[in-house]
Design an enzyme around this catalytic site. Structure first.
Site, PDB file in Angstrom:
ATOM      1  N   ASP A  24       0.827  -1.205   0.000  1.00  0.00           N
ATOM      2  CA  ASP A  24       0.000   0.000   0.000  1.00  0.00           C
ATOM      3  C   ASP A  24       0.867   1.263   0.000  1.00  0.00           C
ATOM      4  OD1 ASP A  24      -2.350   1.427  -0.022  1.00  0.00           O
ATOM      5  OD2 ASP A  24      -2.738   1.228   2.121  1.00  0.00           O
ATOM      6  N   ARG A  28       0.133   7.771  -2.373  1.00  0.00           N
ATOM      7  CA  ARG A  28       0.757   8.781  -1.508  1.00  0.00           C
ATOM      8  C   ARG A  28       2.190   9.075  -1.942  1.00  0.00           C
ATOM      9  NH1 ARG A  28      -1.464   5.812   3.715  1.00  0.00           N
ATOM     10  NH2 ARG A  28      -2.151   4.409   2.037  1.00  0.00           N
ATOM     11  N   HIS A  41       2.249   3.612  -9.036  1.00  0.00           N
ATOM     12  CA  HIS A  41       2.052   2.180  -9.258  1.00  0.00           C
ATOM     13  C   HIS A  41       3.240   1.586 -10.021  1.00  0.00           C
ATOM     14  CE1 HIS A  41      -1.829   2.462  -7.506  1.00  0.00           C
ATOM     15  NE2 HIS A  41      -2.379   3.143  -8.500  1.00  0.00           N
ATOM     16  N   SER A  69      -7.381  -5.518  -5.228  1.00  0.00           N
ATOM     17  CA  SER A  69      -8.473  -6.096  -4.441  1.00  0.00           C
ATOM     18  C   SER A  69      -9.786  -5.973  -5.206  1.00  0.00           C
ATOM     19  CB  SER A  69      -8.589  -5.378  -3.092  1.00  0.00           C
ATOM     20  OG  SER A  69      -9.194  -4.105  -3.257  1.00  0.00           O
ATOM     21  N   ARG A  75     -12.249   2.293  -7.922  1.00  0.00           N
ATOM     22  CA  ARG A  75     -11.406   3.470  -8.230  1.00  0.00           C
ATOM     23  C   ARG A  75     -11.793   4.048  -9.595  1.00  0.00           C
ATOM     24  NH1 ARG A  75      -5.449   2.627  -5.694  1.00  0.00           N
ATOM     25  NH2 ARG A  75      -6.176   1.851  -3.688  1.00  0.00           N
ATOM     26  N   LEU A 135      10.909 -20.352  -5.013  1.00  0.00           N
ATOM     27  CA  LEU A 135       9.864 -19.512  -4.400  1.00  0.00           C
ATOM     28  C   LEU A 135       8.531 -19.633  -5.143  1.00  0.00           C
ATOM     29  CD1 LEU A 135       9.099 -17.015  -2.521  1.00  0.00           C
ATOM     30  CD2 LEU A 135       9.769 -15.598  -4.466  1.00  0.00           C
TER      31      LEU A 135
HETATM   32  C1  IPE Z   1      -5.251  -2.743  -0.171  1.00  0.00           C
HETATM   33  O1  IPE Z   1      -4.964  -1.402  -0.338  1.00  0.00           O
HETATM   34  C2  IPE Z   1      -5.277  -3.432  -1.502  1.00  0.00           C
HETATM   35  C3  IPE Z   1      -3.995  -3.578  -2.152  1.00  0.00           C
HETATM   36  C4  IPE Z   1      -2.839  -3.226  -1.674  1.00  0.00           C
HETATM   37  C5  IPE Z   1      -4.031  -4.198  -3.463  1.00  0.00           C
HETATM   38  P1  IPE Z   1      -6.120  -0.297  -0.459  1.00  0.00           P
HETATM   39  O2  IPE Z   1      -5.454   0.993  -0.613  1.00  0.00           O
HETATM   40  O3  IPE Z   1      -7.076  -0.695  -1.521  1.00  0.00           O
HETATM   41  O4  IPE Z   1      -6.846  -0.456   0.950  1.00  0.00           O
HETATM   42  P2  IPE Z   1      -7.795   0.558   1.720  1.00  0.00           P
HETATM   43  O5  IPE Z   1      -8.812   1.016   0.736  1.00  0.00           O
HETATM   44  O6  IPE Z   1      -6.964   1.679   2.216  1.00  0.00           O
HETATM   45  O7  IPE Z   1      -8.353  -0.246   2.851  1.00  0.00           O
HETATM   46  C1  IPE Z   2      -1.604   0.372  -3.349  1.00  0.00           C
HETATM   47  O1  IPE Z   2      -1.387   1.732  -3.376  1.00  0.00           O
HETATM   48  C2  IPE Z   2      -1.819  -0.198  -4.739  1.00  0.00           C
HETATM   49  C3  IPE Z   2      -3.178  -0.673  -4.985  1.00  0.00           C
HETATM   50  C4  IPE Z   2      -4.153  -0.703  -4.134  1.00  0.00           C
HETATM   51  C5  IPE Z   2      -3.443  -1.156  -6.342  1.00  0.00           C
HETATM   52  P1  IPE Z   2      -2.586   2.776  -3.309  1.00  0.00           P
HETATM   53  O2  IPE Z   2      -2.947   3.160  -4.688  1.00  0.00           O
HETATM   54  O3  IPE Z   2      -3.681   2.258  -2.479  1.00  0.00           O
HETATM   55  O4  IPE Z   2      -1.862   3.974  -2.570  1.00  0.00           O
HETATM   56  P2  IPE Z   2      -2.511   4.988  -1.543  1.00  0.00           P
HETATM   57  O5  IPE Z   2      -3.133   4.182  -0.452  1.00  0.00           O
HETATM   58  O6  IPE Z   2      -3.522   5.774  -2.313  1.00  0.00           O
HETATM   59  O7  IPE Z   2      -1.378   5.818  -1.079  1.00  0.00           O
HETATM   60 MG    MG Z   3      -4.118   2.435  -0.488  1.00  0.00          MG
END
Ligand code: IPE
Ligand code: IPE
Ligand code: MG
Length: 247
Positions: A24, A28, A41, A69, A75, A135
């Site tokens: 995650d 940000r 990403h 997820s 999104r 792995l």
């Molecule tokens: C969890 O991250 C899913 C993945 C890392 C793929 P999110 O950014 O989607 O989770 P929430 O929405 O903050 O719970």
């Molecule tokens: C995790 O990073 C990647 C996915 C969920 C695909 P985010 O895109 O959720 O990053 P933040 O949480 O917005 O920083």
């Molecule tokens: Mg996130």
């Protein structure tokens, strides 16, 4: 990080068999660098490559990476599309590397719900690496812990109806066989980057006794050194599984 032989042996002896990571913080990270989210990403994919490499080297059995997820469909369309394209690109670019490093590539989630082109790449790489015995890299895609449990029940009911599985015989071990992760050990160490204190529907059944390690580091900044730090912290934990200390 350097280890002498003795430390190396200790490290190997208490290595988590299965590491699961909620990657995650890409968004940000991008904002912090005044970049578009998709660049976050992209940087996240690069970080994942390094972590896969080091897990292979360390002799970790299974690495599960949460990449998309079920909830992530919510999104903006442009971000979802970009993520799918990046995914396809990652799998295609990494395929030979995975083959060369003896990694067995797998995917967990409702894969039939992914774009056809992504599915093609997935099954291609799964096929290419299925004979590897290093792995096991599990990519969680269109994954949800609750839907995994529902899918397991749906797969189990026909067996009960056919009589090949008796209701009285159903136990946790049997149930496990119907999950996407059938045959794999449960995660010992569950890592979440970027500081959120939640599971976000990840491996709900399998993480019942996982050791949690949450770091404020954003996923694109997560390096093998951070992974070693998490493993070192894991090795200092006492896993009691409900029993008393030292039992
Ligand atoms: C969890 O991250 C899913 C993945 C890392 C793929 P999110 O950014 O989607 O989770 P929430 O929405 O903050 O719970
Ligand atoms: C995790 O990073 C990647 C996915 C969920 C695909 P985010 O895109 O959720 O990053 P933040 O949480 O917005 O920083
Ligand atoms: Mg996130």
């Amino acid at each position: 990080m350097q280890y002498d032989n003795e430390n190396d042996a200790i490290l190997k002896a208490r290595l988590p068999r299965h590491i699961a990571i909620i990657m995650d913080g890409n968004g940000r990270w991008a904002r912090r660098h005044r970049l578009h989210r998709i660049e976050g990403h992209r940087a996240g994919a690069a970080a994942a490559k390094e972590i896969v490499r080091v897990c292979g080297k360390l002799g970790i059995q299974v690495l599960t990476l949460y990449a998309f997820s079920i909830e992530n469909w919510g999104r903006p369309k442009a971000e979802v599309n970009a993520l799918m394209m990046l995914l396809e690109e990652y799998i295609q670019k990494e395929a030979q590397e995975l083959v060369a490093h003896n990694v067995q590539f797998r995917a967990i989630g409702r894969l039939q719900g992914l774009p056809a082109s992504v599915q093609e790449r997935l099954y291609e790489t799964i096929g290419l690496t299925q004979g590897n015995n290093g792995l096991i890299l599990n990519l969680a895609l269109n994954y949800g812990g609750r839907s995994e449990i529902v899918d397991a029940v749906q797969a189990m009911i026909p067996e009960i109806q056919r009589g090949s599985l008796k209701v009285e015989e159903l136990d946790e071990e049997t149930f496990d066989r119907f999950l996407y992760t059938a045959g794999l050990p449960d995660p010992d160490l569950l890592i979440r980057t970027s500081g959120e204190m939640r599971l976000s529907n990840f491996l709900l059944w399998q993480s019942a006794y996982a050791e949690l390690w949450i770091t404020p580091i954003l996923w694109p900044d997560f390096t093998p050194e951070h992974l070693m730090e998490a493993i070192a912290a894991y090795q200092k934990r006492e896993r009691r599984f409900g029993r008393t200390s030292g039992e």
